[in-house]
Enzyme design. Structure first.
Site, PDB file in Angstrom:
ATOM      1  N   ALA A  51     -12.579  13.890   8.141  1.00 40.96           N
ATOM      2  CA  ALA A  51     -12.403  14.688   9.352  1.00 40.96           C
ATOM      3  C   ALA A  51     -11.758  13.857  10.457  1.00 40.96           C
ATOM      4  O   ALA A  51     -12.378  12.946  10.997  1.00 40.96           O
ATOM      5  CB  ALA A  51     -13.747  15.233   9.816  1.00 40.96           C
ATOM      6  N   ASN A  75      -3.172  17.522   2.459  1.00 38.73           N
ATOM      7  CA  ASN A  75      -3.545  16.189   2.897  1.00 38.73           C
ATOM      8  C   ASN A  75      -2.414  15.703   3.784  1.00 38.73           C
ATOM      9  O   ASN A  75      -1.267  15.629   3.343  1.00 38.73           O
ATOM     10  CB  ASN A  75      -3.712  15.272   1.680  1.00 38.73           C
ATOM     11  CG  ASN A  75      -3.841  13.802   2.055  1.00 38.73           C
ATOM     12  OD1 ASN A  75      -4.330  13.472   3.129  1.00 38.73           O
ATOM     13  ND2 ASN A  75      -3.403  12.923   1.175  1.00 38.73           N
ATOM     14  N   GLY A  76      -2.701  15.395   5.029  1.00 34.36           N
ATOM     15  CA  GLY A  76      -1.642  14.922   5.908  1.00 34.36           C
ATOM     16  C   GLY A  76      -1.877  15.278   7.353  1.00 34.36           C
ATOM     17  O   GLY A  76      -2.953  15.732   7.749  1.00 34.36           O
ATOM     18  N   ILE A 284      -6.095 -10.385   7.652  1.00 35.98           N
ATOM     19  CA  ILE A 284      -6.805 -11.022   6.547  1.00 35.98           C
ATOM     20  C   ILE A 284      -5.939 -12.139   5.968  1.00 35.98           C
ATOM     21  O   ILE A 284      -4.705 -12.089   6.019  1.00 35.98           O
ATOM     22  CB  ILE A 284      -7.168  -9.999   5.440  1.00 35.98           C
ATOM     23  CG1 ILE A 284      -8.108 -10.629   4.410  1.00 35.98           C
ATOM     24  CG2 ILE A 284      -5.903  -9.440   4.764  1.00 35.98           C
ATOM     25  CD1 ILE A 284      -8.749  -9.627   3.454  1.00 35.98           C
ATOM     26  N   ARG A 336      -0.208  -7.761  -6.099  1.00 34.00           N
ATOM     27  CA  ARG A 336      -0.428  -8.968  -5.274  1.00 34.00           C
ATOM     28  C   ARG A 336      -0.687  -8.619  -3.818  1.00 34.00           C
ATOM     29  O   ARG A 336      -1.610  -9.129  -3.188  1.00 34.00           O
ATOM     30  CB  ARG A 336       0.806  -9.865  -5.335  1.00 34.00           C
ATOM     31  CG  ARG A 336       0.979 -10.681  -6.578  1.00 34.00           C
ATOM     32  CD  ARG A 336       2.230 -11.533  -6.417  1.00 34.00           C
ATOM     33  NE  ARG A 336       2.666 -12.123  -7.673  1.00 34.00           N
ATOM     34  CZ  ARG A 336       3.858 -12.671  -7.845  1.00 34.00           C
ATOM     35  NH1 ARG A 336       4.728 -12.714  -6.842  1.00 34.00           N
ATOM     36  NH2 ARG A 336       4.191 -13.188  -9.010  1.00 34.00           N
ATOM     37  N   SER A 359       0.096   1.075  10.790  1.00 40.83           N
ATOM     38  CA  SER A 359       0.590  -0.047  10.005  1.00 40.83           C
ATOM     39  C   SER A 359       2.112  -0.061  10.007  1.00 40.83           C
ATOM     40  O   SER A 359       2.751   0.897  10.444  1.00 40.83           O
ATOM     41  CB  SER A 359       0.043   0.042   8.572  1.00 40.83           C
ATOM     42  OG  SER A 359       0.307  -1.147   7.852  1.00 40.83           O
TER      43      SER A 359
END
Length: 553
Positions: A51, A75-76, A284, A336, A359
């Site tokens: 949600a 979905n989107g 990370i 990788r 991103s």
């Protein structure tokens, strides 16, 4: 980020087949629904919800009182849903961004509807009056979709291929031809009197570089001759529209150009959008990795609440099988690069309340950011390669971004693959888009060079592959993997690989190790990956940028 699943024309026990929908439960941890359709008992729609928008009325399958014969699962995110409401007088009854899909389909048909959507999406429409099923996917395949169909009229659809296994429709999983749905397309199926689905039309409604048919957020008539200004305006608009969320927004931050630009624009926009909580950024790497150092510089400069995750070699190696399971891929560079992103997403899910993640995926393909573009033989060849990468992005970097975040119930958003931004960038003279003065993505970097958005050392930081950037300065992630695979695979096994795996035959122990893990979960489905990602115009046998002579330490 959600998970959709559907079957049409089943002659099996539909209630048993519905168990397969739970294989994608990670995509939507907030709510779940399966709906069998009245008068079409051999059809079923399933939905796992994350949600993000309209918590109260956003459950699916979505149906409207005004069009009760249309079922929608998708979905989107449709970023222009409010603009479409005003432009076409849709009289929306919810805040659900996907509601215009139903109205536009009912008014104008499937193709015209798809062309009006500014966003990322994979959808399935069931129209019981006209007895049709419509599938569709966005231009770059940012949101995933798989399907298979039999000659007998059985059609199965799912966000991830794993949800189409075990349906036992008179075929073994080995015999079922599951394939990714092509980006930028819609498919229209006719349902016969028994509810069986047969393909009627497949239509390409958009492709990389094609200008939007809908009214865009930035009016193209406002573009002047200043290309760099246009790039700045469009990328900022791309970030701004992706701030549509009722959940907390954060940003992945590797300290490279792409994620740093996205984070900087996000920080610039938070006041304008009324976001009062601190923006969290996430990085990370192995101890001492270049990414961790660079990301910390960016986070300090921008003033974000920065989270730094140290990955150990043991954690990375242990995650590889789970990564391959979620990726549904054995491509070397994808695996990788996915390990770090997978473990970082796990941290975000378990340690924070950030759910929507911005991103930097897509920039390298669009802006010719890979190191090998320095070797392009001509402007034309470089442009062709950029288009090829964008066309296939859904099989590689876009796939990585989706699966590593969806595995932990997060939603990734990628501003560099914004429809208007990409179509404009690709319209710029090809010579300007090539590496210049020995620097890749020179045009993109220089567009922001006088804006004080980022430190110059970050804005002009050379390209690092994600799997290289997370590496320790003393022992690389690449070398850790090689040492591990040397222990797992012997020379005789590698020599036998060509007989066992004629498609994309593993040529290294690492490749064979990944392929074995893939076959363990998805036997005989190697064709999902048409080729192994490798740098062009290079004699390198490994996809890492570190194997290219141009690579700068």
């Amino acid at each position: 980020m959600c998970g959709i699943w559907a079957v049409f024309g089943s002659d099996e026990n539909v209630s048993v087949q519905c168990n397969a929908v739970h294989k994608i439960g990670h995509r939507g941890p907030d709510a779940f629904r399966i709906e069998n359709i009245n008068h079409l008992q051999n059809c079923c729609l399933g939905f796992h919800r994350l949600a993000i928008v309209d918590d109260i009325r956003g459950m699916q399958p979505l149906r409207l009182y005004t069009h009760p014969y249309i079922w929608l699962i998708y979905n989107g995110e449709i970023y222009n849903h409010k603009t479409l409401d005003k432009e076409y007088d849709l009289a929306l009854s919810t805040e659900v961004d996907g509601e215009p899909i139903i109205h536009l389909y009912e008014k104008y048909g499937a193709e015209a509807m798809a062309k009006q959507l500014d966003g990322v999406f994979a959808f399935c429409i069931l129209d019981t009056v006209n007895r049709k099923v419509i599938l569709g996917r966005d231009t770059y395949g940012v949101r995933p979709l798989f399907r298979f169909q039999t000659e007998q009229g059985f059609l199965a659809v799912c966000s991830e291929a794993k949800g189409l296994f075990g349906l036992s429709h008179s075929l073994s999983d080995d015999d079922v031809h599951i394939e990714p749905f092509p980006p930028g397309h819609i498919e229209i199926y006719n349902l016969d009197k028994d509810g069986r689905a047969f393909l009627d039309k497949r239509i390409l409604f958009n492709k990389p570089g094609q200008a939007p048919a809908y009214k865009t957020k930035v009016d193209p008539s406002s573009f002047g001759l200043d290309i760099k200004k246009n790039i700045r305006v469009l990328l900022e608009a791309a970030v701004e529209k992706r701030l549509m969320a009722d959940r907390r927004i954060g940003c992945l931050l590797s300290g490279g150009l792409d994620s740093s630009l996205v984070a900087a624009l996000l920080m610039k926009l938070i006041k304008k959008k009324g976001i009062s909580y601190p923006i969290q950024t996430f990085a990370i790497g192995l101890e001492g990795s270049p990414d961790l150092i660079a990301a910390k510089k960016v986070a300090d400069f921008l003033g974000t609440e920065h989270h730094e995750v140290l990955m150990t070699p043991e954690e990375g190696l242990e995650a590889i099988e789970s990564v391959i399971y979620h990726l549904e891929s054995y491509d070397i560079t994808s695996v990788r690069a996915s390990v770090g992103m997978f473990l970082l997403s796990k941290y975000i899910k378990e340690k924070t309340d950030t759910t929507v993640i911005l991103s930097g995926e897509g920039s390298d393909e669009l802006a010719q950011g890979y190191i090998y573009f320095h070797r392009a033989p001509s402007v034309t060849e470089a442009d062709k390669e950029s288009h090829r990468l964008l066309n296939d992005l859904y099989l590689y970097d876009v796939l990585r971004g989706d699966r590593t975040t969806a595995a932990w119930g997060l939603e990734i958003r990628v501003p560099f693959l914004d429809h208007q931004f990409t179509s404009y960038y690709l319209s710029v003279d090809g010579e300007l888009r090539q590496p210049t003065e020995g620097i890749e993505k020179y045009l993109l970097r220089s567009a922001f060079s006088d804006c004080d958005l980022l430190p110059n050392e970050i804005l002009w930081r050379p390209k690092e592959a994600f799997s290289d950037g997370i590496s320790s300065v003393t022992r690389s992630w690449y070398q850790i993997i090689q040492d591990h695979c040397n222990e797992q695979i012997n020379e005789n096994e590698l020599k036998a690989a060509a007989t066992l795996y004629p498609h994309n035959t593993p040529k290294t122990k690492e490749a064979l190790y990944y392929r074995r893990l893939f076959e363990k979960h998805y036997a005989h489905k190697a064709s999902w990956i048409p080729y192994m990602w490798m740098p062009k115009w290079s004699d390198s046998s490994d996809p890492s940028a570190r194997t290219l002579k141009h690579y700068k330490q």
